[in-house]
Structures are given as structure tokens and as C-alpha cells.
Design a protein around this motif. Structure first.
Motif, PDB file in Angstrom:
ATOM      1  N   VAL A  64      19.376   5.160  -0.469  1.00 35.35           N
ATOM      2  CA  VAL A  64      18.006   5.577  -0.771  1.00 35.35           C
ATOM      3  C   VAL A  64      18.012   6.195  -2.165  1.00 35.35           C
ATOM      4  CG1 VAL A  64      16.125   7.118  -0.118  1.00 35.35           C
ATOM      5  CG2 VAL A  64      17.426   5.920   1.646  1.00 35.35           C
ATOM      6  N   GLY A  65      17.078   5.767  -2.985  1.00 37.52           N
ATOM      7  CA  GLY A  65      16.926   6.300  -4.335  1.00 37.52           C
ATOM      8  C   GLY A  65      15.442   6.460  -4.632  1.00 37.52           C
ATOM      9  N   THR A  66      15.123   6.656  -5.892  1.00 37.47           N
ATOM     10  CA  THR A  66      13.712   6.740  -6.276  1.00 37.47           C
ATOM     11  C   THR A  66      13.454   5.856  -7.495  1.00 37.47           C
ATOM     12  OG1 THR A  66      13.967   8.633  -7.773  1.00 37.47           O
ATOM     13  CG2 THR A  66      13.502   9.125  -5.444  1.00 37.47           C
ATOM     14  N   ILE A  67      12.264   5.320  -7.531  1.00 32.05           N
ATOM     15  CA  ILE A  67      11.746   4.628  -8.715  1.00 32.05           C
ATOM     16  C   ILE A  67      10.470   5.350  -9.089  1.00 32.05           C
ATOM     17  CG2 ILE A  67      10.640   2.515  -9.550  1.00 32.05           C
ATOM     18  CD1 ILE A  67      12.674   0.907  -8.000  1.00 32.05           C
ATOM     19  N   ASN A  68      10.454   5.882 -10.302  1.00 30.25           N
ATOM     20  CA  ASN A  68       9.300   6.646 -10.796  1.00 30.25           C
ATOM     21  C   ASN A  68       8.887   7.728  -9.797  1.00 30.25           C
ATOM     22  OD1 ASN A  68       9.378   4.975 -13.016  1.00 30.25           O
ATOM     23  ND2 ASN A  68       7.759   3.639 -12.282  1.00 30.25           N
ATOM     24  N   GLY A  69       9.877   8.358  -9.171  1.00 29.70           N
ATOM     25  CA  GLY A  69       9.627   9.464  -8.249  1.00 29.70           C
ATOM     26  C   GLY A  69       9.299   9.062  -6.824  1.00 29.70           C
ATOM     27  N   GLN A  70       9.195   7.763  -6.548  1.00 33.93           N
ATOM     28  CA  GLN A  70       8.864   7.285  -5.197  1.00 33.93           C
ATOM     29  C   GLN A  70      10.138   6.778  -4.517  1.00 33.93           C
ATOM     30  OE1 GLN A  70       5.681   7.554  -3.881  1.00 33.93           O
ATOM     31  NE2 GLN A  70       5.360   8.671  -5.786  1.00 33.93           N
ATOM     32  N   GLU A  71      10.333   7.172  -3.257  1.00 32.36           N
ATOM     33  CA  GLU A  71      11.536   6.787  -2.526  1.00 32.36           C
ATOM     34  C   GLU A  71      11.561   5.298  -2.207  1.00 32.36           C
ATOM     35  OE1 GLU A  71      12.854   7.989   1.778  1.00 32.36           O
ATOM     36  OE2 GLU A  71      13.300   9.648   0.396  1.00 32.36           O
ATOM     37  N   VAL A  72      12.724   4.674  -2.434  1.00 34.14           N
ATOM     38  CA  VAL A  72      12.938   3.259  -2.137  1.00 34.14           C
ATOM     39  C   VAL A  72      14.348   3.075  -1.585  1.00 34.14           C
ATOM     40  CG1 VAL A  72      11.346   2.349  -3.894  1.00 34.14           C
ATOM     41  CG2 VAL A  72      13.737   2.774  -4.489  1.00 34.14           C
ATOM     42  N   LEU A  89       5.494  -3.797  -3.725  1.00 29.28           N
ATOM     43  CA  LEU A  89       5.777  -2.372  -3.941  1.00 29.28           C
ATOM     44  C   LEU A  89       5.320  -1.888  -5.316  1.00 29.28           C
ATOM     45  CD1 LEU A  89       9.421  -1.998  -2.525  1.00 29.28           C
ATOM     46  CD2 LEU A  89       7.257  -1.476  -1.387  1.00 29.28           C
ATOM     47  N   GLY A  90       5.057  -2.829  -6.219  1.00 30.15           N
ATOM     48  CA  GLY A  90       4.709  -2.478  -7.598  1.00 30.15           C
ATOM     49  C   GLY A  90       3.634  -1.419  -7.756  1.00 30.15           C
ATOM     50  N   PRO A  91       2.454  -1.598  -7.157  1.00 29.95           N
ATOM     51  CA  PRO A  91       1.394  -0.595  -7.334  1.00 29.95           C
ATOM     52  C   PRO A  91       1.793   0.804  -6.852  1.00 29.95           C
ATOM     53  CG  PRO A  91       0.478  -2.634  -6.458  1.00 29.95           C
ATOM     54  CD  PRO A  91       1.980  -2.774  -6.425  1.00 29.95           C
ATOM     55  N   ALA A  92       2.461   0.899  -5.705  1.00 32.87           N
ATOM     56  CA  ALA A  92       2.858   2.208  -5.171  1.00 32.87           C
ATOM     57  C   ALA A  92       3.903   2.884  -6.056  1.00 32.87           C
ATOM     58  CB  ALA A  92       3.391   2.059  -3.749  1.00 32.87           C
ATOM     59  N   LEU A  93       4.680   2.078  -6.807  1.00 32.11           N
ATOM     60  CA  LEU A  93       5.725   2.628  -7.677  1.00 32.11           C
ATOM     61  C   LEU A  93       5.237   2.834  -9.106  1.00 32.11           C
ATOM     62  CD1 LEU A  93       8.717   0.434  -6.437  1.00 32.11           C
ATOM     63  CD2 LEU A  93       8.154   2.777  -5.761  1.00 32.11           C
ATOM     64  N   GLY A  94       3.953   2.545  -9.338  1.00 39.31           N
ATOM     65  CA  GLY A  94       3.389   2.706 -10.677  1.00 39.31           C
ATOM     66  C   GLY A  94       3.867   1.651 -11.654  1.00 39.31           C
ATOM     67  N   LEU A  95       4.165   0.454 -11.162  1.00 37.09           N
ATOM     68  CA  LEU A  95       4.665  -0.625 -12.011  1.00 37.09           C
ATOM     69  C   LEU A  95       3.582  -1.658 -12.266  1.00 37.09           C
ATOM     70  CD1 LEU A  95       8.125  -1.123 -10.277  1.00 37.09           C
ATOM     71  CD2 LEU A  95       7.631   0.182 -12.356  1.00 37.09           C
ATOM     72  N   LYS A  96       3.497  -2.112 -13.504  1.00 38.66           N
ATOM     73  CA  LYS A  96       2.520  -3.136 -13.872  1.00 38.66           C
ATOM     74  C   LYS A  96       3.253  -4.446 -14.120  1.00 38.66           C
ATOM     75  CE  LYS A  96      -0.904  -0.096 -15.938  1.00 38.66           C
ATOM     76  NZ  LYS A  96      -0.409   1.210 -15.647  1.00 38.66           N
ATOM     77  N   SER A 133      12.166  -6.834 -12.674  1.00 42.31           N
ATOM     78  CA  SER A 133      11.183  -7.880 -12.391  1.00 42.31           C
ATOM     79  C   SER A 133      10.496  -7.583 -11.071  1.00 42.31           C
ATOM     80  CB  SER A 133      11.843  -9.258 -12.360  1.00 42.31           C
ATOM     81  OG  SER A 133      12.821  -9.312 -11.343  1.00 42.31           O
ATOM     82  N   LEU A 134       9.212  -7.913 -11.014  1.00 45.56           N
ATOM     83  CA  LEU A 134       8.448  -7.845  -9.768  1.00 45.56           C
ATOM     84  C   LEU A 134       8.512  -9.231  -9.152  1.00 45.56           C
ATOM     85  CD1 LEU A 134       5.379  -5.749 -10.951  1.00 45.56           C
ATOM     86  CD2 LEU A 134       7.247  -5.001  -9.479  1.00 45.56           C
ATOM     87  N   ASN A 135       9.073  -9.315  -7.966  1.00 48.20           N
ATOM     88  CA  ASN A 135       9.359 -10.595  -7.327  1.00 48.20           C
ATOM     89  C   ASN A 135       8.412 -10.819  -6.150  1.00 48.20           C
ATOM     90  OD1 ASN A 135      10.442 -12.732  -5.872  1.00 48.20           O
ATOM     91  ND2 ASN A 135      12.562 -12.124  -6.274  1.00 48.20           N
ATOM     92  N   PRO A 136       7.460 -11.743  -6.275  1.00 49.60           N
ATOM     93  CA  PRO A 136       6.538 -12.011  -5.167  1.00 49.60           C
ATOM     94  C   PRO A 136       7.209 -12.708  -3.986  1.00 49.60           C
ATOM     95  CG  PRO A 136       6.085 -13.495  -6.991  1.00 49.60           C
ATOM     96  CD  PRO A 136       7.141 -12.541  -7.461  1.00 49.60           C
TER      97      PRO A 136
END
Length: 166
Positions: A64-72, A89-96, A133-136
Motif C-alpha cells: 500500500v502506498g500513496t499517489i498524490n496523497g491518496q492510498e493505492v 482511478l485517475g480523477p480520484a488521484l488528481g490525474l489528468k 500512464s492512465l490505462n483504460p
């Protein structure tokens, strides 16, 4: 002649509740046990600036780690060139999602979208401004931590234990 005692109106409901409680406790016990088999690093060992991970039953290292402060949940993937994040997960992690580009995966070719992770933290270790990368095509919630991130870390594997340090 045998005398019968009067039955309590609470007998059957109490027996039902006892069985229900026992089933709930068994569920909680085995659910936790299965989760620990999938990810034995829910509480990883941290020694100063080192992180010590155990392999799961499939031979993977999850943590378990964090991306932009969100746990993943992160899976270390030395076969992945770039860190791959499920697109949902992109929107919840603040990723565009940036520009699209094709990649070859074990499941064939797919179009993913470039993004930048401001901070990625694993235990005491933090990486900044990491390309990803954001992978659909990734339907689960596990982030694949690729070599673009792992190359900044020292990895030492002994048996089923992996020690990570910066």
C-alpha cells in the motif's frame, strides 16, 4: 411420567443469533487471512529509509502506498517500462489524461494516456514528478509500479523478501 419444561420464547432467536455471530466471525477471520495471502505487506517492515516486503502466494510484491496523497495498492512490475495506473482511478488521484499513445502489453496493444504523478510514496520513500500512464484496459484497482519508478530505488531480493531503499 416425564415432565416437559416450558419453552422460552427467546430460545430459537438466541440460537439463530449465536449461529449468525459465529458465521460473521468466521467470515471476518478468513477474509483477513485471504487478504494477507494476496497482500502480505499491509503493514510492511520499515527500517529507517528501507522498506522490507514479502512475496505473496503468486510471487508478486504488493504494498500500500500513496499517489498524490491518496492510498493505492502498488504491485512492483519490473516487466513494465512505465508506471501504469487504471484510468478509472485517475480523477480520484488528481490525474489528468494527457496525449494518447500505443503500448504493447501482455494482453496485446492498447492506447494509454500520459500523465504525471506529483508524489508517489511507498513507506518512507517518496518519488516526485513521475511520468505514468492512465490505462483504460486495467479494470482492477492495482497500480503497476514500472521501471521508470523502480530505477530510482535499490532493490535487493533474497528468497521471498525484497528490501527497497532509495
Amino acid at each position: 411420567m416425564k415432565r416437559s419444561r416450558p419453552h422460552s420464547p427467546f430460545g430459537k432467536p438466541m440460537l439463530f443469533l449465536a449461529w449468525l455471530s459465529m458465521l460473521a466471525l468466521l467470515y471476518l477471520y478468513f477474509d483477513d487471512k485471504l487478504e494477507r495471502q494476496h497482500n502480505p505487506n499491509l503493514n510492511p517492515m520499515i527500517q529507517g529509509q528501507e522498506l522490507v516486503l514479502q512475496q505473496n502466494r503468486q510471487g508478486h510484491y504488493l504494498v500500500v502506498g500513496t499517489i498524490n496523497g491518496q492510498e493505492v495498492t502498488l504491485m512492483l512490475d519490473t516487466g513494465a517500462t512505465t508506471t501504469s495506473i487504471p484510468a478509472h482511478l485517475g480523477p480520484a488521484l488528481g490525474l489528468k489524461a494527457g496525449y494518447p499513445f500505443p503500448v504493447s502489453t501482455a494482453n496485446g496493444s492498447i492506447t494509454v494516456y500520459r500523465t504525471t504523478v506529483e508524489t508517489l510514496t511507498i513507506g518512507p520513500l517518496t518519488l516526485y514528478n513521475l511520468e505514468a500512464s492512465l490505462n483504460p484496459g486495467q479494470e482492477d484497482d492495482t497500480v503497476l509500479l514500472g521501471m521508470n519508478a523502480l530505477r530510482h530505488l535499490e532493490l535487493v531480493q533474497r528468497g521471498q523478501t525484497l528490501t527497497i531503499r532509495k
